[in-house]
Write a protein that holds these residues in place. Structure first.
Motif, PDB file in Angstrom:
ATOM      1  N   THR A 137       2.340  -3.988   9.348  1.00  0.00           N
ATOM      2  CA  THR A 137       2.612  -2.560   9.262  1.00  0.00           C
ATOM      3  C   THR A 137       3.147  -2.056  10.597  1.00  0.00           C
ATOM      4  N   PRO A 138       3.978  -1.002  10.563  1.00  0.00           N
ATOM      5  CA  PRO A 138       4.490  -0.344   9.359  1.00  0.00           C
ATOM      6  C   PRO A 138       5.484  -1.223   8.610  1.00  0.00           C
ATOM      7  N   PHE A 139       5.611  -0.966   7.296  1.00  0.00           N
ATOM      8  CA  PHE A 139       6.562  -1.717   6.487  1.00  0.00           C
ATOM      9  C   PHE A 139       7.984  -1.361   6.906  1.00  0.00           C
ATOM     10  N   SER A 140       8.766  -2.379   7.181  1.00  0.00           N
ATOM     11  CA  SER A 140      10.149  -2.187   7.600  1.00  0.00           C
ATOM     12  C   SER A 140      11.098  -2.785   6.575  1.00  0.00           C
ATOM     13  N   GLY A 176      19.325   2.371  -2.135  1.00  0.00           N
ATOM     14  CA  GLY A 176      17.985   2.333  -2.705  1.00  0.00           C
ATOM     15  C   GLY A 176      16.985   3.010  -1.778  1.00  0.00           C
ATOM     16  N   LEU A 177      16.073   3.766  -2.344  1.00  0.00           N
ATOM     17  CA  LEU A 177      15.043   4.457  -1.577  1.00  0.00           C
ATOM     18  C   LEU A 177      13.664   3.959  -2.004  1.00  0.00           C
ATOM     19  N   ARG A 178      12.942   3.384  -1.046  1.00  0.00           N
ATOM     20  CA  ARG A 178      11.582   2.912  -1.318  1.00  0.00           C
ATOM     21  C   ARG A 178      10.606   4.064  -1.074  1.00  0.00           C
ATOM     22  N   PHE A 179      10.199   4.705  -2.170  1.00  0.00           N
ATOM     23  CA  PHE A 179       9.302   5.856  -2.080  1.00  0.00           C
ATOM     24  C   PHE A 179       7.877   5.410  -1.745  1.00  0.00           C
ATOM     25  N   PHE A 180       7.212   6.203  -0.911  1.00  0.00           N
ATOM     26  CA  PHE A 180       5.827   5.939  -0.523  1.00  0.00           C
ATOM     27  C   PHE A 180       4.926   7.067  -1.030  1.00  0.00           C
ATOM     28  N   ILE A 261      11.420   5.764   2.490  1.00  0.00           N
ATOM     29  CA  ILE A 261      11.275   7.210   2.579  1.00  0.00           C
ATOM     30  C   ILE A 261       9.802   7.546   2.372  1.00  0.00           C
ATOM     31  N   GLY A 262       9.153   7.928   3.468  1.00  0.00           N
ATOM     32  CA  GLY A 262       7.727   8.208   3.443  1.00  0.00           C
ATOM     33  C   GLY A 262       7.353   9.146   4.561  1.00  0.00           C
ATOM     34  N   HIS A 263       6.057   9.407   4.680  1.00  0.00           N
ATOM     35  CA  HIS A 263       5.580  10.303   5.729  1.00  0.00           C
ATOM     36  C   HIS A 263       5.580   9.604   7.073  1.00  0.00           C
ATOM     37  N   GLY A 264       5.348   8.283   7.061  1.00  0.00           N
ATOM     38  CA  GLY A 264       5.343   7.525   8.309  1.00  0.00           C
ATOM     39  C   GLY A 264       4.035   7.629   9.060  1.00  0.00           C
ATOM     40  N   SER A 265       2.975   8.053   8.373  1.00  0.00           N
ATOM     41  CA  SER A 265       1.662   8.203   9.016  1.00  0.00           C
ATOM     42  C   SER A 265       0.578   8.047   7.949  1.00  0.00           C
ATOM     43  N   ALA A 298      -3.019  -1.211   2.212  1.00  0.00           N
ATOM     44  CA  ALA A 298      -2.381  -0.156   3.001  1.00  0.00           C
ATOM     45  C   ALA A 298      -0.896  -0.070   2.713  1.00  0.00           C
ATOM     46  N   THR A 299      -0.359   1.154   2.739  1.00  0.00           N
ATOM     47  CA  THR A 299       1.083   1.361   2.769  1.00  0.00           C
ATOM     48  C   THR A 299       1.402   2.237   3.977  1.00  0.00           C
ATOM     49  N   TYR A 300       2.518   1.936   4.610  1.00  0.00           N
ATOM     50  CA  TYR A 300       2.861   2.612   5.869  1.00  0.00           C
ATOM     51  C   TYR A 300       4.352   2.401   6.092  1.00  0.00           C
ATOM     52  N   ALA A 301       5.117   3.493   6.065  1.00  0.00           N
ATOM     53  CA  ALA A 301       6.571   3.406   6.109  1.00  0.00           C
ATOM     54  C   ALA A 301       7.118   3.513   7.516  1.00  0.00           C
ATOM     55  N   ASP A 302       7.990   2.583   7.869  1.00  0.00           N
ATOM     56  CA  ASP A 302       8.845   2.736   9.037  1.00  0.00           C
ATOM     57  C   ASP A 302      10.114   3.436   8.544  1.00  0.00           C
ATOM     58  N   THR A 303      10.310   4.690   8.964  1.00  0.00           N
ATOM     59  CA  THR A 303      11.442   5.484   8.466  1.00  0.00           C
ATOM     60  C   THR A 303      12.534   5.671   9.516  1.00  0.00           C
ATOM     61  N   GLN A 304      12.548   4.824  10.526  1.00  0.00           N
ATOM     62  CA  GLN A 304      13.515   4.998  11.618  1.00  0.00           C
ATOM     63  C   GLN A 304      14.962   4.905  11.123  1.00  0.00           C
TER      64      GLN A 304
END
Length: 335
Positions: A137-140, A176-180, A261-265, A298-304
């Motif tokens: 994590t975060p998932f990239s 494609g958008l990976r929704f969290f 695409i997520g909150h990133g936290s 856990a899920t955790y988005a890297d949205t950089q």
């Protein structure tokens, strides 16, 4: 422009339709209005979009090849936002066949429509569930997603592969958008926040999986929709210098991109439940249970990458978002 939005009676699709109409675009929304969950809620979402004369609804199953082909041929869409799918990780454990027509055949008919009518950009819903057994994590989007742990996740990974094929062979620009973990007003009744709220108000127990020891990157609906609308303006182009051996799997020598695409936290599940208890003013009765098949810890988005492409940042924190949902729920269901 003229847009096709699939899943237009859905949680995300209906809100995208509303906002695009407000921006002056013409929207054709399609949905099969299946009974996976309360059809009345779907109709109520559609009623919001139908307040605009720029929105037209067509009831259509995307597995209907001739029907979808005729739709594309008649309307000549500029852009497509494909959000229709059979959703749900846990539902896919017991009902795997439900995912073939919606998530595989349905996506293929949309790809064919985009190819045959030269749609300028296809944005489609993938999912954070594609990360499967990945524990980093975060998932990239540079991470491997070759080990999904539910058929739902496998179908979303398949969508990414199918999109790349059409981008490579036919030059269809796809994103494609990976929704969290999307939540908020008008949300799906099969998701935790909705189920928890309904049970707590009724004085019933809520099932808390993995004894509450879970992290989720809860992302508010308005943040998700903002990201969708921002990225549909960023049309991918081929990268001639990209190579499989050294390049990110999220891009390609074809006009193809994938973003988180997520909150990133991420937020602890128990903190999420506490925010709900505070908003309701009711203490939940909790039934602690083991981890369910198909779930991840856990899920955790890297949205950089999405930020670099659009400037996207999530705005709404969990306490604020949960309260907005509770206010909507009490008003909509008069409880």
């Amino acid at each position: 422009m003229k847009y096709l939005i699939t899943g237009a009676a859905g949680f995300i699709g209906s809100r995208c339709a509303e906002l695009l109409c407000q921006q002056g675009h013409q929207i054709i929304g399609v949905d099969n209005l299946n009974d996976y969950y309360d059809v009345n809620l779907k109709h109520a979402r559609l009623a919001n979009a139908q307040k605009s004369e720029l929105f037209t609804f067509i009831e259509l199953d995307l597995a209907d090849r001739e029907g979808v082909a005729a739709l594309f041929s008649e309307h000549k869409f500029d852009r497509v936002i494909h959000l229709a799918a059979q959703a749900g990780v846990r539902y896919s454990i017991d009902n795997p066949m439900a995912y073939a027509d919606s998530n595989l055949t349905g996506f293929l008919t949309v790809l064919e429509g985009c190819r045959n009518t030269k749609v300028k950009h296809l944005v489609y819903a993938s999912s954070s569930s594609v990360y499967g057994l990945n524990n980093k994590t975060p998932f990239s989007t540079s991470d491997s997603v070759d080990h999904p742990i539910s058929l739902y996740a496998a179908s979303k990974k398949s969508n990414e592969l199918m999109a790349h094929t059409y981008s490579h062979l036919y030059g269809v620009p796809t994103t494609g958008l990976r929704f969290f973990t999307v939540y908020g007003p008008w949300g799906r009744p099969d998701m935790a926040l909705f189920k928890f709220t309904k049970a707590i108000i009724a004085g019933e127990e809520i099932d808390v999986y993995n004894n509450g020891d879970m992290l989720r990157d809860f992302t508010y609906i308005d943040d998700i929709v903002a990201g969708v609308l921002q990225i549909q303006d960023v049309i991918p182009t081929p990268n001639s210098e990209w190579k499989v051996e050294t390049g990110s799997p999220a891009t390609s020598s074809a006009p193809y991109r994938v973003y988180n695409i997520g909150h990133g936290s991420p937020v602890k599940l128990m903190d999420y439940i506490e925010a709900l208890e505070d908003s309701l003013g009711i203490k939940a009765k909790k039934n602690f249970m083991p981890m369910q098949p198909g779930d991840v810890y856990a899920t955790y988005a890297d949205t950089q990458d999405l930020f670099a492409a659009t400037g996207y940042t999530s705005q709404v924190k969990v306490k604020e978002g949960v309260k907005a949902f509770v206010d909507w729920y009490r008003d909509f269901y008069n409880v």
